[in-house]
Design a protein around this motif. Structure first.
Motif, PDB file in Angstrom:
ATOM      1  N   VAL A  39       3.401  -5.641   2.545  1.00 43.98           N
ATOM      2  CA  VAL A  39       3.075  -4.460   1.747  1.00 43.98           C
ATOM      3  C   VAL A  39       4.336  -4.034   1.008  1.00 43.98           C
ATOM      4  N   SER A  40       4.288  -4.081  -0.310  1.00 46.35           N
ATOM      5  CA  SER A  40       5.418  -3.630  -1.135  1.00 46.35           C
ATOM      6  C   SER A  40       5.356  -2.121  -1.301  1.00 46.35           C
ATOM      7  N   LEU A  41       6.499  -1.526  -1.596  1.00 47.82           N
ATOM      8  CA  LEU A  41       6.577  -0.084  -1.823  1.00 47.82           C
ATOM      9  C   LEU A  41       5.721   0.302  -3.026  1.00 47.82           C
ATOM     10  N   PHE A  42       4.876   1.305  -2.862  1.00 52.70           N
ATOM     11  CA  PHE A  42       4.039   1.820  -3.944  1.00 52.70           C
ATOM     12  C   PHE A  42       4.867   2.839  -4.729  1.00 52.70           C
ATOM     13  N   GLU A  43       5.327   2.430  -5.895  1.00 49.71           N
ATOM     14  CA  GLU A  43       6.143   3.293  -6.731  1.00 49.71           C
ATOM     15  C   GLU A  43       5.293   4.427  -7.305  1.00 49.71           C
ATOM     16  N   ASN A  44       5.875   5.608  -7.376  1.00 56.00           N
ATOM     17  CA  ASN A  44       5.174   6.768  -7.923  1.00 56.00           C
ATOM     18  C   ASN A  44       5.506   6.886  -9.409  1.00 56.00           C
ATOM     19  N   VAL A  45       4.528   6.557 -10.264  1.00 60.81           N
ATOM     20  CA  VAL A  45       4.718   6.645 -11.718  1.00 60.81           C
ATOM     21  C   VAL A  45       3.840   7.738 -12.331  1.00 60.81           C
ATOM     22  N   SER A  46       3.293   8.608 -11.491  1.00 61.93           N
ATOM     23  CA  SER A  46       2.437   9.681 -12.002  1.00 61.93           C
ATOM     24  C   SER A  46       3.287  10.714 -12.740  1.00 61.93           C
ATOM     25  N   PRO A  47       2.667  11.478 -13.644  1.00 54.42           N
ATOM     26  CA  PRO A  47       3.420  12.506 -14.387  1.00 54.42           C
ATOM     27  C   PRO A  47       4.066  13.550 -13.469  1.00 54.42           C
TER      28      PRO A  47
END
Length: 170
Positions: A39-47
């Motif tokens: 499981v790779s890190l889920f990057e937070n790209v939300s506004p």
């Protein structure tokens, strides 16, 4: 005599379990031959970015898999691999209360994650899909005081959806 009866009872169960892959008592069906997961890190790209959301969501997904399967974790290149990003994090009013100046009576926290799942054993079970869940809360409650609990609840729902899509074919 007892051993023959026991054999007649156990043998069909063994054949059922082995016939269509590996089953768990949680309702999941893991591809036969699948031993590892990454499981790779889920990057937070939300506004709107919550600093701990990325790490907390990734760990929640790992914990779901850890408790629901017997797969061994690898850092990369598991037989099953999850990666993605948090693409949405928003708070919006969902109901209005009247008066001279209408205000929100209830708000909704929504979180959306884009997940790419690669099943290297059975490629046709791989997917790239967006998942969204939300929780409503009273607008009179200070958001900062309940935000982490809402995130935890939504993450639990999201990881269940992702787990079911990957391993239970739901």
């Amino acid at each position: 005599m007892k051993s023959k009866v026991l054999l007649l009872v156990i043998l069909p169960i063994v054949f059922l379990i082995n016939s269509c892959g590996i089953y768990s008592f949680t309702g999941g069906s893991i591809s036969a031959g699948m031993k590892t997961v990454s499981v790779s890190l889920f990057e937070n790209v939300s506004p709107l970015v919550v600093p701990s959301l990325s790490q907390n969501f990734t760990e929640a997904l790992k914990e779901r898999i850890r408790t629901q399967t017997s797969l061994s974790f690898l850092r990369t290149d598991g037989d099953a691999h999850f990666e993605g990003k948090i693409t949405g994090y928003s708070v919006q009013p969902v109901s209005i209360q009247g008066g001279n100046m209408p205000t929100a009576a209830q708000n909704r926290l929504s979180i959306t994650v884009q997940v790419k799942y690669v099943n290297s054993i059975e490629a046709d079970k791989s997917f790239d899909q967006s998942f969204t869940r939300y929780q409503d809360f009273s607008a009179t409650t200070p958001f900062a005081s309940i935000e982490q609990n809402l995130i935890k609840d939504i993450s639990q729902q999201l990881t269940e959806d992702i787990y079911n899509r990957a391993f239970a074919n739901w």
